[in-house]
Design a protein around this motif. Structure first.
Motif, PDB file in Angstrom:
ATOM      1  N   PRO A 134       5.587  12.178   7.546  1.00 41.90           N
ATOM      2  CA  PRO A 134       4.389  11.595   7.998  1.00 41.90           C
ATOM      3  C   PRO A 134       4.920  10.917   9.078  1.00 41.90           C
ATOM      4  CG  PRO A 134       5.750  10.138   6.388  1.00 41.90           C
ATOM      5  CD  PRO A 134       5.994  12.003   6.384  1.00 41.90           C
ATOM      6  N   VAL A 135       6.425  11.062   9.742  1.00 43.88           N
ATOM      7  CA  VAL A 135       6.759  10.886  11.060  1.00 43.88           C
ATOM      8  C   VAL A 135       6.836  12.548  11.693  1.00 43.88           C
ATOM      9  CG1 VAL A 135       9.366  10.125  12.331  1.00 43.88           C
ATOM     10  CG2 VAL A 135       8.087   8.872  10.694  1.00 43.88           C
ATOM     11  N   SER A 143      -4.159  12.774  -5.225  1.00 47.06           N
ATOM     12  CA  SER A 143      -4.222  12.195  -6.471  1.00 47.06           C
ATOM     13  C   SER A 143      -3.606  12.753  -7.176  1.00 47.06           C
ATOM     14  CB  SER A 143      -5.545  13.624  -6.833  1.00 47.06           C
ATOM     15  OG  SER A 143      -6.683  14.107  -6.117  1.00 47.06           O
ATOM     16  N   ALA A 144      -2.133  12.181  -6.926  1.00 43.95           N
ATOM     17  CA  ALA A 144      -0.316  12.566  -8.045  1.00 43.95           C
ATOM     18  C   ALA A 144       0.243  10.995  -7.612  1.00 43.95           C
ATOM     19  CB  ALA A 144       0.474  13.650  -7.483  1.00 43.95           C
ATOM     20  N   VAL A 145      -0.261  10.859  -6.624  1.00 42.65           N
ATOM     21  CA  VAL A 145       0.703   8.509  -6.519  1.00 42.65           C
ATOM     22  C   VAL A 145      -0.419   7.582  -6.135  1.00 42.65           C
ATOM     23  CG1 VAL A 145       2.037   7.960  -5.520  1.00 42.65           C
ATOM     24  CG2 VAL A 145       2.237   9.623  -5.817  1.00 42.65           C
ATOM     25  N   GLY A 146      -0.157   7.025  -6.667  1.00 46.12           N
ATOM     26  CA  GLY A 146      -1.665   5.934  -6.784  1.00 46.12           C
ATOM     27  C   GLY A 146      -1.373   5.561  -4.890  1.00 46.12           C
ATOM     28  N   THR A 147      -2.321   4.606  -4.936  1.00 53.76           N
ATOM     29  CA  THR A 147      -2.828   3.643  -3.269  1.00 53.76           C
ATOM     30  C   THR A 147      -1.377   2.146  -3.622  1.00 53.76           C
ATOM     31  OG1 THR A 147      -4.533   2.965  -4.005  1.00 53.76           O
ATOM     32  CG2 THR A 147      -4.710   4.945  -3.169  1.00 53.76           C
ATOM     33  N   GLN A 148      -1.506   2.123  -5.176  1.00 48.79           N
ATOM     34  CA  GLN A 148      -0.486   0.624  -4.562  1.00 48.79           C
ATOM     35  C   GLN A 148       0.953   0.654  -5.057  1.00 48.79           C
ATOM     36  OE1 GLN A 148      -3.038  -2.107  -6.391  1.00 48.79           O
ATOM     37  NE2 GLN A 148      -2.593  -3.407  -4.499  1.00 48.79           N
ATOM     38  N   GLY A 149       2.100  -0.025  -4.832  1.00 50.39           N
ATOM     39  CA  GLY A 149       2.903   0.246  -5.359  1.00 50.39           C
ATOM     40  C   GLY A 149       3.442  -1.549  -5.291  1.00 50.39           C
ATOM     41  N   SER A 156       0.806  -1.340  -0.221  1.00 51.79           N
ATOM     42  CA  SER A 156      -0.060  -0.177   0.122  1.00 51.79           C
ATOM     43  C   SER A 156       0.814   1.080  -0.060  1.00 51.79           C
ATOM     44  CB  SER A 156      -0.846   0.191   1.254  1.00 51.79           C
ATOM     45  OG  SER A 156      -1.575  -0.768   1.221  1.00 51.79           O
ATOM     46  N   ILE A 157       0.736   2.595  -1.058  1.00 52.84           N
ATOM     47  CA  ILE A 157       1.214   3.334  -0.714  1.00 52.84           C
ATOM     48  C   ILE A 157       0.104   5.102  -0.061  1.00 52.84           C
ATOM     49  CG2 ILE A 157       2.200   5.028  -2.007  1.00 52.84           C
ATOM     50  CD1 ILE A 157       3.593   3.166  -2.449  1.00 52.84           C
ATOM     51  N   THR A 158       0.473   5.226   0.756  1.00 54.98           N
ATOM     52  CA  THR A 158      -0.230   6.107   1.773  1.00 54.98           C
ATOM     53  C   THR A 158       0.751   7.622   1.210  1.00 54.98           C
ATOM     54  OG1 THR A 158      -0.607   4.795   3.886  1.00 54.98           O
ATOM     55  CG2 THR A 158      -0.595   7.515   4.436  1.00 54.98           C
ATOM     56  N   THR A 159       0.137   8.589   1.240  1.00 55.94           N
ATOM     57  CA  THR A 159       0.685   9.475   0.854  1.00 55.94           C
ATOM     58  C   THR A 159       0.668  11.080   1.875  1.00 55.94           C
ATOM     59  OG1 THR A 159       0.699   9.118  -1.783  1.00 55.94           O
ATOM     60  CG2 THR A 159       1.342  11.428  -1.059  1.00 55.94           C
TER      61      THR A 159
END
Length: 198
Positions: A50-51, A73-79, A42-45
């Motif tokens: 984030p830290v 919107s710029a990066v997908g949710t899977q990788g 999963s990809i979290t944007t």
């Protein structure tokens, strides 16, 4: 006599051709398949780090809601994460909004690091989604526990935007429509899978 001369010329020609082929073969770089393992993740944007929660983007706190929406919107949710047996990690993600954004500058760090490192990024595919053009990018990352910083120029905004994304929730194999490009042979070891799962 003419026949003898022709035979000698033909012999020299063939010898020269064979010599040239030999040189070409010797000079050609051999490409060997990397063995390793491939994981879907999963990809979290995030508009904020984030830290630390720090916002580097010039829009600041006032633009947090807009910035978060745009980053998502710029990066997908899977990788996909490719882990080579030689110890290298490659994360492939899909960038959207490519008709409106350019000059992507990527840097990486391990979770907990305070500095960023430049890295290699390779485009592995192009396509389209409901928002326009897309581009799959393979990014060398330091580990499975990493954060990626992206700076890109957004044409409609007329400025650079900075956001972050990170992988998590690994499962073995590639269940996405993205192509693995670094690992082309399965690893003989299950040790990496045990270290990366979770």
């Amino acid at each position: 006599m003419q026949t003898g001369i022709r035979k000698k010329k033909r012999g020299k020609y063939i010898t020269g051709l064979l010599f040239l082929c030999g040189l070409l073969l010797l000079g050609k770089k051999q490409v060997f398949a990397e063995s390793g393992s491939i994981y879907t993740c999963s990809i979290t944007t995030s508009y904020t780090h984030p830290v630390t929660g720090v916002i580097e983007d010039s829009g600041g706190e006032a633009s947090a809601a807009t910035g978060q929406g745009m980053a998502e919107s710029a990066v997908g949710t899977q990788g996909i994460l490719e882990v080579t047996d030689s110890g290298k990690y490659y994360l492939t993600v899909r960038f959207s909004l490519m008709d409106y954004a350019s000059r992507h500058d990527i840097s990486v760090q391990n979770v907990g690091d305070s500095t960023w490192s430049s890295t290699s990024v390779t485009t592995t595919a192009t396509g389209a989604d409901g928002s326009g053009s897309t581009e799959d990018a393979c990014i060398e990352v330091p580990s499975e526990s990493c954060i990626v910083r992206c700076s890109m120029y957004v044409e409609p905004m007329g400025r650079e935007v900075i956001y972050y994304f990170y992988p998590s929730g690994y499962s073995e194999g590639n269940t996405t429509d993205m192509t693995a490009t670094m690992v082309t042979a399965a690893s003989g070891s299950s040790e990496t899978a045990n270290n990366t799962s979770g």
